[in-house]
Design an enzyme around this catalytic site. Structure first.
Site, short mmCIF file in Angstrom:
data_model
loop_
_atom_site.label_atom_id
_atom_site.label_comp_id
_atom_site.label_asym_id
_atom_site.label_seq_id
_atom_site.Cartn_x
_atom_site.Cartn_y
_atom_site.Cartn_z
N GLU A 33 0.88 -1.17 0.00
CA GLU A 33 0.00 0.00 0.00
C GLU A 33 0.92 1.22 0.00
O GLU A 33 1.84 1.30 0.83
CB GLU A 33 -0.88 -0.01 1.25
CG GLU A 33 -1.88 1.12 1.23
CD GLU A 33 -2.79 1.16 2.45
OE1 GLU A 33 -2.76 0.21 3.26
OE2 GLU A 33 -3.52 2.15 2.58
N ARG A 257 4.98 -12.96 9.48
CA ARG A 257 5.65 -11.70 9.17
C ARG A 257 6.96 -11.61 9.95
O ARG A 257 7.14 -12.29 10.96
CB ARG A 257 4.74 -10.51 9.44
CG ARG A 257 4.30 -10.33 10.86
CD ARG A 257 3.13 -9.34 10.97
NE ARG A 257 3.50 -8.00 10.57
CZ ARG A 257 2.91 -7.32 9.58
NH1 ARG A 257 1.94 -7.85 8.89
NH2 ARG A 257 3.28 -6.10 9.30
N LYS A 267 4.14 0.84 9.09
CA LYS A 267 4.34 2.12 8.43
C LYS A 267 3.67 3.23 9.22
O LYS A 267 4.17 4.35 9.28
CB LYS A 267 3.73 2.08 7.02
CG LYS A 267 4.50 1.20 6.04
CD LYS A 267 4.00 1.45 4.61
CE LYS A 267 3.68 0.18 3.87
NZ LYS A 267 2.27 -0.18 3.85
#
Ligand code: ATP
Ligand code: MG
Length: 553
Positions: A33, A257, A267
């Site tokens: 994204e 992850r 982020k």
């Protein structure tokens, strides 16, 4: 390594699929994204997705998952591309979920027509209450049985722009009794009057992640859609949309992850550090972003090696930051040019070396390299800078460096003997006086003297100056996310130390941005991007040894 590396579970799935002839070509995608800069966690996903198609053939798409107009920016798109290329990967197609907005709209219309989606006018609270909880079944919305015709009209109205944000939503009509909360008539479109970084004001309705991601995979005929574990429960919905729309059957697979100790990795949180001025930007050398690591002096090779070593798991864990440092240290050891720099200087005068005489000594640039990295010229004279910590007035036991009466070798130069020292008005040692042994020159030493210590130095007459920035971990605790309170309460106040005036060899005047240097006995360094000829600035990438290791392996 001669032994065959065992396959990770995703490679096993792919090999089985390819052997069974399920797909002709392997196609993966990396779908960031564009709402921030990429970090080391993304590097793991990049290495995995691009690595698989490198290994098995096929290709990888770069798809910007830009369905949220509020947080996304072109600056992020650009930086993400730069970072992927820098890591050494090339995508086949540059794509944007927003390019599929028309198709996704048509898909939604198809679901409505088939009686599989409806417009819900309930408030957010009403919808949440009816949704139930993991232990309590959901209840049907009063709008659930609207006719396809009515829903089509309402959806067109949503699109037309005449309705306000939040006044209604489009939901898939699945199962309010499902044990999977995500299957309880999930939202697929919402109204958001916001300009999009690519489509501008064309749309005021935007698809939700779940309605965009799988369909985008399918449009691109992605064969293996790899994501992180938090999407396990989304898989059922992913498959449901594909089945009901009758489109290409992309399949989703999940892996753990990457979590790294002493840092945060979302982020959103990294953006807070930038906005609050805790760091100097997304590419601050203390940031776990790819651009931060690059500015700090990390190499793409070392990051790829790190991703390779941590492998692919199905369960979450925390990887030690020291492993990342180990990987860069290993690579820099192979490639870095060895130079001398004195960070905390004290003067050393060689009393029996003629004043005014200059000598050019030759140093090997890299004893680890096959060609020794070539050689460089190092000027020598009777007055040098050495590290203050290399001298002790009253030496400890097993002290092999300078002290009254002690002998050491000056790297690439001569053996010197400390004859005395001078103390300034402030009570500190200001100068060390030595004699040198002319026949002890490095490479042609006939003195027969054995010394235990070698120290680095810079000729004071020839020395240049530079600013040196030394970095430490950004946080004082292993998992800032897991601690009580705000993650920013655990910032390390000493994560950056600046030495404004260090002395460096003149050779370093020609240092370039891509250069990697080992300051002998000090660590690995690289030029900061803000460095200029008149104002050299070096970042320490990593120390020579792991200062944090409990035991040295
Ligand atoms: P963030 O919270 O940092 O923004 P994200 O998952 O929302 O992370 P995306 O831009 O949506 O970020 O992620 C792009 C791809 O990178 C996804 O496939 C995602 O699963 C993967 N990814 C993100 N963070 C990690 C991580 N820490 N480890 C491995 N893969 C990750
Ligand atoms: Mg995200």
């Amino acid at each position: 390594m001669s032994e065959e590396k065992s396959l990770n579970f995703i490679e096993e799935i792919i090999e089985n699929d390819l052997n069974a002839g399920k797909y002709k070509t392997l196609i993966t995608r990396f779908p960031p994204e564009p709402n921030g800069y990429l970090h080391i966690g993304h590097a793991k996903a990049i290495c995995l997705n691009f690595g698989l198609t490198k290994k098995y053939g096929g290709y990888t798409n770069l798809r910007f998952d830009d369905t949220n107009p509020v947080t996304e920016k072109t600056e992020y798109v650009d930086s993400q591309q730069e970072d992927i290329k820098w890591l050494g990967f090339q995508w086949e197609n540059e794509l944007y979920t927003s390019d599929y907005f028309d198709t996704l709209y048509d898909y939604a219309v198809k679901l409505i027509t088939d009686g599989l989606a409806y417009v819900d006018n309930g408030t957010a609270e009403e919808i949440a209450v009816l949704k139930g909880t993991p232990t309590e079944l959901g209840k049907d919305s009063p709008y659930r049985n609207r006719s396809p015709k009515e829903n089509l009209e309402l959806f067109a109205l949503m699109k037309s722009g005449s309705l306000e944000d939040g006044s209604c939503i489009l939901r898939a009509k699945i199962d309010m009794l499902s044990t999977n909360m995500l299957m309880r008539d999930p939202i697929i479109y919402r109204i958001k009057h916001a300009s999009h970084h690519r489509t501008g004001d064309k749309w005021c309705i935007y698809p939700m992640y779940d309605f965009a991601h799988g369909q985008s995979d399918s449009i691109e005929t992605i064969t293996h859609s790899i994501c992180t574990l938090e999407y396990v429960s989304h898989r059922e919905l992913y498959d449901w949309f594909i089945e009901k729309l009758g489109i290409f059957p992309s399949k989703q697979y999940e892996f753990a992850r990457l979590n790294l100790s002493y840092t945060v990795m979302s982020k959103r949180k990294l953006l807070q550090l930038v906005n609050d001025g805790v760091v100097i930007g997304w590419d601050d050398p203390r940031m776990p972003t790819i651009s931060g690591l690059r500015r700090r002096g990390y190499t793409p090779e070392s990051i790829r090696e790190f991703c390779e070593r941590i492998g692919i798991a199905k369960r979450e864990n925390i990887i030690e930051l020291s492993l990342l440092e180990f990987c860069v240290r290993e690579h820099l050891n192979k490639i870095a040019t060895r130079v001398m720099a004195v960070l905390d200087p004290i003067k050393l005068v060689i009393t029996n070396y003629p004043e005014g005489v200059e000598e050019i000594l030759i140093g090997e640039n890299n004893p680890e390299a096959e060609d020794k990295g070539g050689t460089r010229e190092i000027p020598f004279s009777n007055e040098l800078w050495i590290e203050r910590e290399d001298f002790m007035e009253e030496p400890a036991k097993k002290w092999f460096r300078l002290a009254p009466g002690a002998v050491v070798r000056l790297k690439h130069a001569y053996i010197v003997k400390c004859e005395g020292f001078e103390i300034g008005s402030n009570g500190h040692v200001t100068q060390i006086n030595c004699s040198y042994i002319p026949e002890s020159k490095s490479g042609e030493d006939t003195s027969g003297i054995n010394v235990k210590g070698t120290i680095h130095w810079v000729s004071s007459k020839h020395a240049k100056t530079a600013e040196i920035r030394t970095y430490d971990r950004l946080f004082t605790v292993e998992s800032p996310d897991a601690e009580e309170g705000d993650f920013k309460d655990y910032l390390n106040p000493n994560s950056m130390e600046v030495i404004t005036k260090a002395y460096i060899e003149p050779y370093l005047l020609n240092a370039d941005q891509d250069g990697r240097y080992q300051f002998i006995r000090k660590g690995y360094y690289t030029l900061d991007k803000t460095s200029s000829a008149g104002n050299l600035i070096f970042n320490r990438t990593v120390s020579l040894k792991d200062a944090w290791a409990k035991t040295n392996k």
